[in-house]
Design an enzyme around this catalytic site. Structure first.
Site, PDB file in Angstrom:
ATOM      1  N   LYS A   2      22.698  -2.912  42.241  1.00 25.74           N
ATOM      2  CA  LYS A   2      22.096  -4.121  42.809  1.00 25.74           C
ATOM      3  C   LYS A   2      20.611  -3.953  43.167  1.00 25.74           C
ATOM      4  CE  LYS A   2      25.851  -6.730  44.908  1.00 25.74           C
ATOM      5  NZ  LYS A   2      26.282  -7.352  46.161  1.00 25.74           N
ATOM      6  N   ASP A   4      24.495 -13.751  47.382  1.00 24.27           N
ATOM      7  CA  ASP A   4      25.409 -13.359  48.470  1.00 24.27           C
ATOM      8  C   ASP A   4      25.189 -14.198  49.731  1.00 24.27           C
ATOM      9  OD1 ASP A   4      26.814 -11.410  47.076  1.00 24.27           O
ATOM     10  OD2 ASP A   4      25.429  -9.807  47.640  1.00 24.27           O
ATOM     11  N   GLY A  15      23.651  -2.428  53.129  1.00 27.41           N
ATOM     12  CA  GLY A  15      23.233  -3.334  52.060  1.00 27.41           C
ATOM     13  C   GLY A  15      23.793  -4.727  52.239  1.00 27.41           C
TER      14      GLY A  15
END
Ligand code: ATR
Length: 287
Positions: free
Chosen positions: A75, A111, A139
């Site tokens: 990511k 997200d 994270g």
């Protein structure tokens, strides 16, 4: 008469390492089917050493994919592999969704949108909280802090076992509104907070969790967890027993998938009870 319309069949992926446990193929394949679209969504197990090559092929249009999701551990690395990473993903320092658009490879992070959409659905009005507590500074907490800040919550206390990580996020997301703390600050912060968000791995897969006493939170406060295995985590169970509104993390997983689907396949998918039950059934089958 010759029909000049071409049928485009798009293919998308989720790249991770390991990636076989990902529930994204279940979600996207369900949407493709229910919308009657051709196309595919499949897993790609990409070791870190090969990730940059994988992205180069995608960027050059030579991979056969229109885009995809990027998950652990890629990511952060993905940001440097695209032509345009948007402001959301650059501030977080990580992206989870990429797509080709007019010959350029673009990236965003969905997200935070997924997190907010889940609360919009299950606890409407949540963003009216003046003060929120985000437990955890890893994270996963970054997108949550960004979303909570961008939806207007004025003060966000980031509470973490390792204080320097919370301090780093305070710098990143704005020291005026994002305040770092160690775990010991929790009892004195709770009375002012009407939203509590667990972003740590505490309680994941049924592991034991220290007792949290939410009873000092104002009545009507909301407690949510981004962990969704188990669906009702120990933290949520404690909050529920103490009379608070709880929101599980499964909806975040479902909602974060929607923007990518729309980019790759051109239609807005629906997050509904059927999809939720499908994923819960899959979780039960693989418990
Ligand atoms: P992720 O990317 O999933 O957020 P991470 O970066 O490893 O994963 O972060 C995990 C988070 O859970 C961190 O906030 C971590 O606290 P530390 O920064 O102090 O490591 C938190 N965490 C994990 N286990 C914990 C525990 N037993 N008690 C308290 N916090 C814990």
């Amino acid at each position: 008469m010759h029909d000049s319309r071409e049928t485009f069949v798009n293919h998308a992926f989720v790249a991770g390492y390991p990636v076989r446990h990902s529930r994204s193929p279940l979600i996207h394949t369900h949407w493709l089917k229910t919308l009657g679209l051709q196309g595919s969504y499949s897993t790609r197990e990409v070791p870190p050493a090969l990730f940059s090559d994988f992205m180069t092929l995608l960027r050059l249009g030579q991979s056969g994919f229109i885009g995809g999701n990027v998950t652990i551990p890629h990511k952060e690395a993905v940001i440097a592999c695209v032509d345009d990473a948007d402001a959301l993903s650059r501030e977080i320092g990580a992206a989870n969704t990429v797509w080709l658009e007019e010959g350029r490879l673009k990236a965003t992070n969905t997200d935070g949108l997924g997190f907010a959409a889940n609360l919009d659905e299950r606890a409407p009005g949540w963003e009216k909280a003046e003060t929120a507590i985000v437990l955890g500074a890893g994270g996963a907490s970054r997108a949550v802090i960004q979303a909570v800040r961008d939806r207007g919550v004025r003060t966000i206390h980031v509470v973490n076992r390792t204080l320097p990580r919370a301090q780093e996020l305070s710098h990143r997301f704005g020291r005026a509104r994002v305040i770092p703390h160690g775990m010991e600050a929790l009892p004195e912060l709770l009375p002012d907070a009407s939203l509590f968000i667990n972003t740590t791995s505490l309680g994941m897969d049924g592991a034991a969790v220290p007792d949290f006493d939410f009873t000092n939170m104002p009545s009507g406060a909301i407690v949510t967890d981004i962990v969704y295995v188990p669906l009702v985590t120990p933290i949520l169970a404690q909050a529920k027993a103490q009379g608070y509104t709880i929101v599980d993390g499964l909806g975040m997983l479902l909602h974060q998938a929607a923007p990518g689907f729309q980019k790759w396949f051109g239609q807005k998918p629906i997050v509904d009870e059927t999809l939720r039950k499908l994923v819960i059934g899959d979780m039960a089958a693989h418990a």
